[in-house]
Design a protein around this motif. Structure first.
Motif, PDB file in Angstrom:
ATOM      1  N   ALA A   1     -20.997  -3.635   5.511  1.00 21.18           N
ATOM      2  CA  ALA A   1     -20.684  -2.362   6.169  1.00 21.18           C
ATOM      3  C   ALA A   1     -19.178  -2.116   6.236  1.00 21.18           C
ATOM      4  N   THR A   2     -18.422  -3.118   6.638  1.00 19.19           N
ATOM      5  CA  THR A   2     -16.973  -2.972   6.729  1.00 19.19           C
ATOM      6  C   THR A   2     -16.362  -2.827   5.344  1.00 19.19           C
ATOM      7  N   GLY A   3     -16.811  -3.642   4.403  1.00 14.41           N
ATOM      8  CA  GLY A   3     -16.308  -3.579   3.036  1.00 14.41           C
ATOM      9  C   GLY A   3     -16.528  -2.228   2.391  1.00 14.41           C
ATOM     10  N   GLN A   4     -17.674  -1.630   2.625  1.00 16.38           N
ATOM     11  CA  GLN A   4     -17.960  -0.307   2.065  1.00 16.38           C
ATOM     12  C   GLN A   4     -16.998   0.743   2.605  1.00 16.38           C
TER      13      GLN A   4
ATOM     14  N   VAL B   1     -18.278  -8.839  -6.271  1.00 24.60           N
ATOM     15  CA  VAL B   1     -19.590  -8.735  -5.634  1.00 24.60           C
ATOM     16  C   VAL B   1     -20.573  -9.703  -6.278  1.00 24.60           C
ATOM     17  N   ARG B   2     -21.653  -9.997  -5.553  1.00 27.07           N
ATOM     18  CA  ARG B   2     -22.703 -10.872  -6.069  1.00 27.07           C
ATOM     19  C   ARG B   2     -23.689 -10.119  -6.963  1.00 27.07           C
ATOM     20  N   ARG B   3     -23.813  -8.822  -6.723  1.00 25.74           N
ATOM     21  CA  ARG B   3     -24.775  -7.997  -7.467  1.00 25.74           C
ATOM     22  C   ARG B   3     -24.155  -6.632  -7.743  1.00 25.74           C
TER      23      ARG B   3
ATOM     24  N   ASP C   1     -23.815   0.501  -6.439  1.00 32.23           N
ATOM     25  CA  ASP C   1     -24.032   1.866  -6.913  1.00 32.23           C
ATOM     26  C   ASP C   1     -22.874   2.771  -6.500  1.00 32.23           C
ATOM     27  N   ILE C   2     -21.692   2.423  -6.957  1.00 35.41           N
ATOM     28  CA  ILE C   2     -20.513   3.242  -6.681  1.00 35.41           C
ATOM     29  C   ILE C   2     -19.655   3.264  -7.937  1.00 35.41           C
TER      30      ILE C   2
ATOM     31  N   LYS D   1     -12.725  -1.060 -10.245  1.00 32.51           N
ATOM     32  CA  LYS D   1     -13.153  -2.073 -11.205  1.00 32.51           C
ATOM     33  C   LYS D   1     -14.074  -3.023 -10.454  1.00 32.51           C
ATOM     34  N   ILE D   2     -15.276  -3.240 -10.987  1.00 28.69           N
ATOM     35  CA  ILE D   2     -16.272  -4.076 -10.328  1.00 28.69           C
ATOM     36  C   ILE D   2     -16.469  -5.364 -11.128  1.00 28.69           C
TER      37      ILE D   2
END
Length: 71
Positions: free
Chosen positions: A14-17, A36-38, A41-42, A48-49
């Protein structure tokens, strides 16, 4: 626009988002990298993910380069 690069761990919580939203809207940052682990949807031109295995962090050490880290 400045050319700061933000790194974010914990981006799916929640905070990270909320941090991601703020960073993507902030003109002081031209690049935001999240770990991220998975898949998430952004999408954004500044974002960069990296989907990583947190039990093998040493494999990603070359990706952890930026100006500020949020966790």
């Amino acid at each position: 626009m400045n050319d700061k690069h933000a790194l974010v761990l914990g981006a799916t919580g929640a905070t990270g988002q909320e941090i991601i939203k703020l960073l993507l809207d902030d003109t002081n940052y031209n690049k935001v990298t999240i770990f991220v682990r998975r898949e998430v949807d952004i999408r954004h031109k500044k974002l960069k993910i990296h989907v990583i295995d947190f039990s093998k962090l040493y494999e990603y050490k070359d990706l952890v380069k930026g100006d500020i880290l949020f966790s």
